[in-house]
Write an enzyme that holds these catalytic residues in place. Structure first.
Site, PDB file in Angstrom:
ATOM      1  N   LYS A   1     -81.790 -29.559  59.003  1.00 28.40           N
ATOM      2  CA  LYS A   1     -82.032 -29.840  57.603  1.00 28.40           C
ATOM      3  C   LYS A   1     -81.239 -28.830  56.780  1.00 28.40           C
ATOM      4  CE  LYS A   1     -84.373 -28.149  54.846  1.00 28.40           C
ATOM      5  NZ  LYS A   1     -84.131 -27.188  53.696  1.00 28.40           N
TER       6      LYS A   1
ATOM      7  N   GLU B   1     -76.694 -30.658  47.737  1.00 23.03           N
ATOM      8  CA  GLU B   1     -77.434 -31.148  46.568  1.00 23.03           C
ATOM      9  C   GLU B   1     -76.476 -31.633  45.484  1.00 23.03           C
ATOM     10  OE1 GLU B   1     -81.462 -28.461  47.048  1.00 23.03           O
ATOM     11  OE2 GLU B   1     -79.819 -27.698  45.832  1.00 23.03           O
TER      12      GLU B   1
ATOM     13  N   THR C   1     -90.749 -27.968  40.117  1.00 21.98           N
ATOM     14  CA  THR C   1     -91.552 -28.891  39.318  1.00 21.98           C
ATOM     15  C   THR C   1     -91.274 -30.350  39.648  1.00 21.98           C
ATOM     16  OG1 THR C   1     -89.905 -28.800  37.547  1.00 21.98           O
ATOM     17  CG2 THR C   1     -91.769 -27.288  37.407  1.00 21.98           C
TER      18      THR C   1
ATOM     19  N   ASN D   1     -81.664 -28.296  40.925  1.00 22.48           N
ATOM     20  CA  ASN D   1     -82.154 -26.924  41.078  1.00 22.48           C
ATOM     21  C   ASN D   1     -82.832 -26.366  39.836  1.00 22.48           C
ATOM     22  OD1 ASN D   1     -81.398 -25.638  43.848  1.00 22.48           O
ATOM     23  ND2 ASN D   1     -79.689 -26.970  43.306  1.00 22.48           N
TER      24      ASN D   1
ATOM     25  N   THR E   1     -80.043 -22.156  53.608  1.00 20.06           N
ATOM     26  CA  THR E   1     -81.352 -22.766  53.755  1.00 20.06           C
ATOM     27  C   THR E   1     -81.154 -23.942  54.648  1.00 20.06           C
ATOM     28  OG1 THR E   1     -82.205 -22.142  51.644  1.00 20.06           O
ATOM     29  CG2 THR E   1     -83.346 -23.848  52.700  1.00 20.06           C
TER      30      THR E   1
ATOM     31  N   THR F   1     -86.228 -31.278  52.853  1.00 16.68           N
ATOM     32  CA  THR F   1     -86.712 -30.872  51.524  1.00 16.68           C
ATOM     33  C   THR F   1     -85.949 -31.702  50.489  1.00 16.68           C
ATOM     34  OG1 THR F   1     -85.203 -28.960  51.611  1.00 16.68           O
ATOM     35  CG2 THR F   1     -87.517 -28.579  52.169  1.00 16.68           C
TER      36      THR F   1
END
Length: 409
Positions: free
Chosen positions: A185, A282, A409, A404, A196, A159
């Site tokens: 992942k 991230e 979007t 995040n 996640t 992702t």
């Protein structure tokens, strides 16, 4: 190459298809806005002994329940389906129906019984799967699976990940060469007690489902459950193991002379994947490792390590290359376990910043240079016992907020 004194070697270019009997693949079915793969599968030639661990979040995504049902029926899986771009979480009965429809479609496409199919999803929470894209995609999967499909599978499960995460090792069990491989992942919404993150481990060793489950539980506690990126535990986390047994040889059980060697290799695979997830957090610029020594119990060592690695103040100090040991000691003290507050030592790499709970003079510039590197070790010695634990995470950066803030979007 041999890893330390362990009786296993890393297989260069190995993947989840290296263990005998496994194939994999991935394709784009339209869940992602780009043309990146978003649907993947691992297939075994035979029903593989299976085990799984799942998120402790009370809001568990629909696919997790369906996979649990499949493994519970016979302790085996032959097909493992995964989609990215949509979590199929918090989607009510329709989400459950869609996960079961994925399982049924996978069973039909690969010619196996439904209970031999597992499913999992990752992506945005609260949106129904566009089954008009998913089901045709599953129909197309068989044509693309192969013994060389490990890379396509890795790409299909990403992702916000920046890199694929995979590892393969080999070892000798009872005179027979066996392999253990993994792919994972995970980048954000990562916190101990699963995150996640999705993990897939394949092996051609002959191990029964019940023994695999015990091993997976134990290894998960010391690897996947010891990472954090942002303190958020997801709805979709799952690690599944499939053992084909096609390497041949005698059954491998905890009583086998080579069980400890197999366990060490399995743990290495889990730790490698866990650290890869933490490193790819991230917006992260570095991997952070927190080691607690001198604890009086495993529970205390793990809790304190996870509290330090999960502290936003510690993570931002590391990002800013600020040797602010006060944030570390504060995290140690709030972890919920008794600490002898006059005995604690803290090191950043090999730089001692606190000794017997008292500050020591250290070279601030040298410490700042160390913290600017892409790997940072924080070592805390409690001087209370002989138990240790290690946790992994990353720094907290401006980019984490940017990623995040615009995730949907």
């Amino acid at each position: 190459m041999t890893v330390g004194k362990a009786a296993f070697v890393v297989v260069p270019e190995g993947s989840v298809t290296t263990p005998a009997g496994f194939r994999a693949g991935g394709l784009h079915c339209g869940l992602k806005k780009t043309e990146r793969h978003d649907l993947g599968v691992i297939v075994c030639e035979v029903p593989a002994q299976a085990a799984g661990v799942y998120t402790l979040n009370q809001f568990q995504a629909a696919p997790l329940g369906v996979t649990k049902e499949s493994i519970a029926e016979g302790g085996t899986l032959q097909v493992m389906l995964v989609n990215s771009g949509n979590a199929n979480a918090c989607t009510g009965q329709q989400g459950v129906d869609d996960a079961r429809a994925m399982r049924a479609a996978g069973a039909k496409a690969f010619g196996v019984a439904e209970h031999l199919v597992g499913v999992t999803s990752t992506g945005v929470i609260g949106e129904l799967l566009p089954m008009g894209k998913v089901l045709p995609g599953i129909e197309r999967l068989p044509a693309g699976v192969s013994a060389d499909g490990g890379d396509d599978f890795c790409q299909a499960i990403l992702t916000t990940d920046l890199v694929k995460k995979e590892i393969c090792v080999s070892l000798t069990v009872g005179g027979t060469t066996v392999h253990i491989a993994g792919a994972a992942k995970g980048s954000g919404m990562i916190h101990p007690n699963m995150a996640t993150m999705l993990g897939f481990i394949t092996t051609d060793a002959n191990v029964a489902s019940a023994d695999l489950q015990k091993l997976l539980n134990e290894v998960t506690d010391s690897t996947f459950n010891m990472i954090t990126v942002d303190g958020d535990t997801s709805t979709n986390d799952m690690v599944v193991v499939m053992a084909s047994g096609l390497a041949g040889g005698e059954a491998l059980t905890p009583q086998h002379a080579d069980w400890e060697a197999f366990k060490a290799a399995f743990a290495f695979v889990g730790e490698h994947l866990a650290k890869a997830i933490a490193r790819d957090g991230e917006g992260a610029t570095k991997l952070v490792e927190v080691t607690i020594t001198g604890a009086d119990s495993k529970e205390a060592a793990r809790a304190i390590a996870k509290t330090v690695i999960g502290s936003s103040l510690v993570k931002t100090a590391v990002y800013g290359a600020d040797a602010n040991w006060g944030r570390i000691i504060a995290a140690v003290g709030r972890a919920g376990y008794k600490v002898e507050t006059e005995k604690v030592d803290v090191r950043l790499g090999d730089i001692t910043v606190l000794e017997q709970s008292r500050p020591v003079k250290f070279d601030e510039e040298r410490a700042a240079e160390y913290l600017k590197g892409d790997f940072v070790l924080i070592h805390v010695d409690l001087h209370m016992g002989d138990v240790s634990a290690t946790a992994w995470g990353c720094d907290l950066t401006y980019d984490y907020v940017r990623i995040n803030a615009a995730y949907r979007t």
